[in-house]
Design a protein around this motif. Structure first.
Motif, PDB file in Angstrom:
ATOM      1  N   GLN A 105      44.383  64.367  46.766  1.00 57.78           N
ATOM      2  CA  GLN A 105      45.799  64.701  46.686  1.00 57.78           C
ATOM      3  C   GLN A 105      46.015  66.199  46.541  1.00 57.78           C
ATOM      4  O   GLN A 105      47.125  66.689  46.687  1.00 57.78           O
ATOM      5  N   SER A 106      44.969  66.916  46.218  1.00 60.15           N
ATOM      6  CA  SER A 106      45.056  68.369  46.136  1.00 60.15           C
ATOM      7  C   SER A 106      44.138  68.959  47.184  1.00 60.15           C
ATOM      8  O   SER A 106      42.923  68.763  47.156  1.00 60.15           O
ATOM      9  N   ASN A 107      44.719  69.693  48.133  1.00 61.03           N
ATOM     10  CA  ASN A 107      43.933  70.232  49.233  1.00 61.03           C
ATOM     11  C   ASN A 107      43.018  71.367  48.810  1.00 61.03           C
ATOM     12  O   ASN A 107      42.112  71.739  49.548  1.00 61.03           O
ATOM     13  N   ASN A 108      43.258  71.952  47.639  1.00 59.90           N
ATOM     14  CA  ASN A 108      42.560  73.192  47.315  1.00 59.90           C
ATOM     15  C   ASN A 108      41.663  73.107  46.099  1.00 59.90           C
ATOM     16  O   ASN A 108      41.255  74.125  45.560  1.00 59.90           O
ATOM     17  N   VAL A 109      41.331  71.900  45.624  1.00 59.63           N
ATOM     18  CA  VAL A 109      40.486  71.754  44.450  1.00 59.63           C
ATOM     19  C   VAL A 109      39.266  70.898  44.784  1.00 59.63           C
ATOM     20  O   VAL A 109      39.399  69.821  45.361  1.00 59.63           O
ATOM     21  N   ARG A 110      38.094  71.406  44.394  1.00 59.85           N
ATOM     22  CA  ARG A 110      36.862  70.632  44.616  1.00 59.85           C
ATOM     23  C   ARG A 110      35.892  70.932  43.479  1.00 59.85           C
ATOM     24  O   ARG A 110      35.612  72.100  43.188  1.00 59.85           O
ATOM     25  N   ILE A 111      35.399  69.890  42.817  1.00 60.17           N
ATOM     26  CA  ILE A 111      34.335  70.084  41.836  1.00 60.17           C
ATOM     27  C   ILE A 111      33.043  70.281  42.625  1.00 60.17           C
ATOM     28  O   ILE A 111      32.598  69.395  43.340  1.00 60.17           O
ATOM     29  N   SER A 112      32.472  71.458  42.490  1.00 60.69           N
ATOM     30  CA  SER A 112      31.308  71.790  43.319  1.00 60.69           C
ATOM     31  C   SER A 112      30.016  71.911  42.523  1.00 60.69           C
ATOM     32  O   SER A 112      28.937  72.039  43.117  1.00 60.69           O
ATOM     33  N   ALA A 113      30.094  71.875  41.193  1.00 57.32           N
ATOM     34  CA  ALA A 113      28.886  71.969  40.374  1.00 57.32           C
ATOM     35  C   ALA A 113      29.135  71.320  39.024  1.00 57.32           C
ATOM     36  O   ALA A 113      30.238  71.390  38.483  1.00 57.32           O
ATOM     37  N   GLY A 114      28.102  70.682  38.497  1.00 62.50           N
ATOM     38  CA  GLY A 114      28.166  70.090  37.173  1.00 62.50           C
ATOM     39  C   GLY A 114      27.050  70.651  36.308  1.00 62.50           C
ATOM     40  O   GLY A 114      26.014  71.091  36.819  1.00 62.50           O
ATOM     41  N   PHE A 115      27.258  70.618  34.985  1.00 57.01           N
ATOM     42  CA  PHE A 115      26.247  71.133  34.052  1.00 57.01           C
ATOM     43  C   PHE A 115      26.136  70.191  32.868  1.00 57.01           C
ATOM     44  O   PHE A 115      27.138  69.703  32.349  1.00 57.01           O
ATOM     45  N   ASP A 116      24.885  69.954  32.428  1.00 54.15           N
ATOM     46  CA  ASP A 116      24.667  69.032  31.321  1.00 54.15           C
ATOM     47  C   ASP A 116      23.290  69.314  30.717  1.00 54.15           C
ATOM     48  O   ASP A 116      22.510  70.111  31.261  1.00 54.15           O
ATOM     49  N   VAL A 117      23.013  68.648  29.583  1.00 57.72           N
ATOM     50  CA  VAL A 117      21.707  68.790  28.932  1.00 57.72           C
ATOM     51  C   VAL A 117      20.868  67.530  29.094  1.00 57.72           C
ATOM     52  O   VAL A 117      19.676  67.530  28.770  1.00 57.72           O
TER      53      VAL A 117
END
Length: 209
Positions: A105-117
């Motif tokens: 629904q949003s053309n300009n948002v993308r989660i491109s990386a995640g971080f965790d332990v």
């Protein structure tokens, strides 16, 4: 021409207007009145007219608003033509739910990386997103030039991680923890406290009976 400062409340409503205008455009709707838009987005028509007035003459008396023009105008205003890469810090239950969320629904948002332990997710691709070790976060955020982060970590880790995000030149944090983060004034924090929102809703339900 003097630049007009847009109120925060108005800025919060712009994505709502844009999303519904896109629905209208896809349905073939050519024009709409503030009254019709009000009924759809549940914002009173006077507020809609006032919000729109900050951007100049967007409509015509007796005609209403041109749907395609408004869609394009608010798309440019919200930088919908420019992709924003976002990082997710904390790939637990809530984090994975957000990864699975439909951002179409949003053309300009993308989660491109995640971080965790957690060894269970680090080094894996989760819902199409690569997950890196938290120790690599500062370097990766700089390398990938990511300035926006969603924070879904345990509350006792939130401030330490926020300090790391500042070091990585992050400019915006969507904070899902109940902790109010201490960051420099040039870093914008948006707090999303689900427990607080639910308790507020319960309060209003109990007191409106």
């Amino acid at each position: 021409m003097k630049e007009v400062e847009i109120p925060k409340a108005t800025a919060r409503r712009l994505p709502i207007y844009h999303r519904y205008l896109r629905f209208l455009h896809e349905a073939g709707k050519r024009r709409i009145s503030s009254t019709e838009l009000s009924e759809a987005v549940k914002v009173d028509s006077a507020t809609i007219r006032r919000d729109f007035s900050y951007f100049g003459a967007l409509g015509k008396r007796g005609y209403g608003y041109d749907v395609e023009y408004l869609l394009e105008f608010f798309g440019r205003t919200l930088n919908q033509d420019r992709l924003k890469n976002v990082a997710l810090v904390g790939v637990g239950n809530l984090g994975q739910a957000l990864l699975n969320y439909n951002f179409s629904q949003s053309n300009n948002v993308r989660i491109s990386a995640g971080f965790d332990v957690s060894e269970g997710v680090v080094g894996r691709i989760v819902s199409g997103v690569p997950v890196y070790a938290l120790d690599d976060m500062v370097e990766q955020l700089k390398v990938q030039q990511i300035e926006l982060v969603i924070l879904t970590v345990p509350q006792d880790k939130a401030q330490d991680i926020a300090d790391m995000l500042v070091e990585a030149n992050v400019k915006g944090i969507l904070n899902f923890t109940p902790i109010r983060l201490s960051v420099p004034k040039e870093v914008r924090v948006q707090n999303v406290d689900l427990t607080n929102e639910l308790q507020t809703l319960i309060y209003f339900l109990d007191n409106n009976r």
